[in-house]
Design an enzyme around this catalytic site. Sequence first.
Site, PDB file in Angstrom:
ATOM      1  N   ASP A   7     -10.965   2.527   4.201  1.00  0.00           N
ATOM      2  CA  ASP A   7     -11.134   1.013   4.227  1.00  0.00           C
ATOM      3  C   ASP A   7     -12.714   0.722   3.928  1.00  0.00           C
ATOM      4  OD1 ASP A   7      -9.131  -0.851   4.097  1.00  0.00           O
ATOM      5  OD2 ASP A   7      -8.525  -0.510   6.098  1.00  0.00           O
ATOM      6  N   LYS A  13       0.791  -1.213   0.067  1.00  0.00           N
ATOM      7  CA  LYS A  13      -0.195   0.053  -0.002  1.00  0.00           C
ATOM      8  C   LYS A  13       0.746   1.316  -0.148  1.00  0.00           C
ATOM      9  CE  LYS A  13      -3.629  -2.683   2.359  1.00  0.00           C
ATOM     10  NZ  LYS A  13      -4.407  -2.794   3.293  1.00  0.00           N
ATOM     11  N   GLN A  21      -4.414  -1.673   9.585  1.00  0.00           N
ATOM     12  CA  GLN A  21      -4.319  -2.981   8.993  1.00  0.00           C
ATOM     13  C   GLN A  21      -4.802  -4.152  10.098  1.00  0.00           C
ATOM     14  OE1 GLN A  21      -3.681  -3.611   5.849  1.00  0.00           O
ATOM     15  NE2 GLN A  21      -4.032  -5.667   5.947  1.00  0.00           N
TER      16      GLN A  21
HETATM   17  N1  GUN Z   1      -6.778  -7.055   6.209  1.00  0.00           N
HETATM   18  C1  GUN Z   1      -7.285  -7.802   5.064  1.00  0.00           C
HETATM   19  N2  GUN Z   1      -7.745  -7.186   4.370  1.00  0.00           N
HETATM   20  C2  GUN Z   1      -7.839  -5.936   4.632  1.00  0.00           C
HETATM   21  C3  GUN Z   1      -8.107  -4.642   4.231  1.00  0.00           C
HETATM   22  O1  GUN Z   1      -8.570  -4.437   3.265  1.00  0.00           O
HETATM   23  N3  GUN Z   1      -7.943  -3.505   5.174  1.00  0.00           N
HETATM   24  C4  GUN Z   1      -7.561  -3.543   6.347  1.00  0.00           C
HETATM   25  N4  GUN Z   1      -7.181  -2.428   7.150  1.00  0.00           N
HETATM   26  N5  GUN Z   1      -6.864  -4.511   6.837  1.00  0.00           N
HETATM   27  C5  GUN Z   1      -7.194  -5.813   6.155  1.00  0.00           C
END
Ligand code: GUN
Length: 305
Positions: A133, A66, A110
């Site tokens: 998100d 990211k 995350q």
């Molecule tokens: N863990 C697995 N997928 C995601 C996501 O799309 N965003 C976040 N913040 N954590 C995750």
Amino acid sequence: MHSLLIGKLSVGLRMQILDGKKAAQAIKDELRIDVAQRANEGKKIPHLAAVLVGNNGASETYVAAKVKACEETGFKSTLIRLDADISEYKLLEVIEELNTDTDVDGILVQLPLPKHIDDKKVINAIHPDKDVDGFHPVSVGKMVEGIPSYIPATPYGIMLLLEHYKIETKGKHAVVIGRSNIVGRPMSILLSGNSNPGNCTVTICHSHTKNLKEICLQGDIIVAALGIPEFVKGDMVKEGAVVIDVGITRVQDSTRKSGFRLKGDVDFEAVAPHCSWITPVPGGVGPMTIAALMKNTFNSCAAKN
Ligand code: GUN
């Protein structure tokens, strides 16, 4: 018939790959141009703040991807690394600081978080205007109502992939396997929405679903998001189906330098010959998830500035 060689697999040309890497690159290229234009006009550049608690290997990889995508598109990014034993209170304080920082457009924490932290409390603490998100109840509520909002990155990425490849979804029967808040549930809402892509008849399946194979066989579109490697087999997929594989489980592989390889929820070699379109793992949904997060962050910045 000509054949296409994918790894060791030779398949008829009828089946086509939904190339998430390519589609994500196209989205990031567009964003890079839009960001450069904003910079030329003296406008604010999007800024994503990522919070990583502990050192879960997979989470490290995703967050690094990211941050790299931010660099590629000209976004500003801040990575906040916190110890695995940080208190919930301290983490909530960090989020509050990011909420009030006017330079930050998007906040992502995350997941998964360490067990002693209530992830719902953490998600609820993120200001809805910065919830790139799309996990906050305000964002989820808007999505259900069809009000423009932040859509969770994985289902949003899948919608963008279907759009990129002009996959006809109207009137199709979509079978979604998995009911997580991150993928399955929002996916079912988006595919059933009055939109394009969308307008599907959706069946959502889970661990208590009876006759799963029979239901899958009725699917024109199958979205596999249950987290069990190679769960979807060749005899579960009807001829000409579109198959989207959301799985990315790390399985041990001593021949790899990393010691693992990624496996999807779909037995690709067995399923692909039955499909009209299929996503590979890796290189399918994964890159689209990141492209979708970038789009959400750009939109957050553009909405405020
Ligand atoms: N863990 C697995 N997928 C995601 C996501 O799309 N965003 C976040 N913040 N954590 C995750």
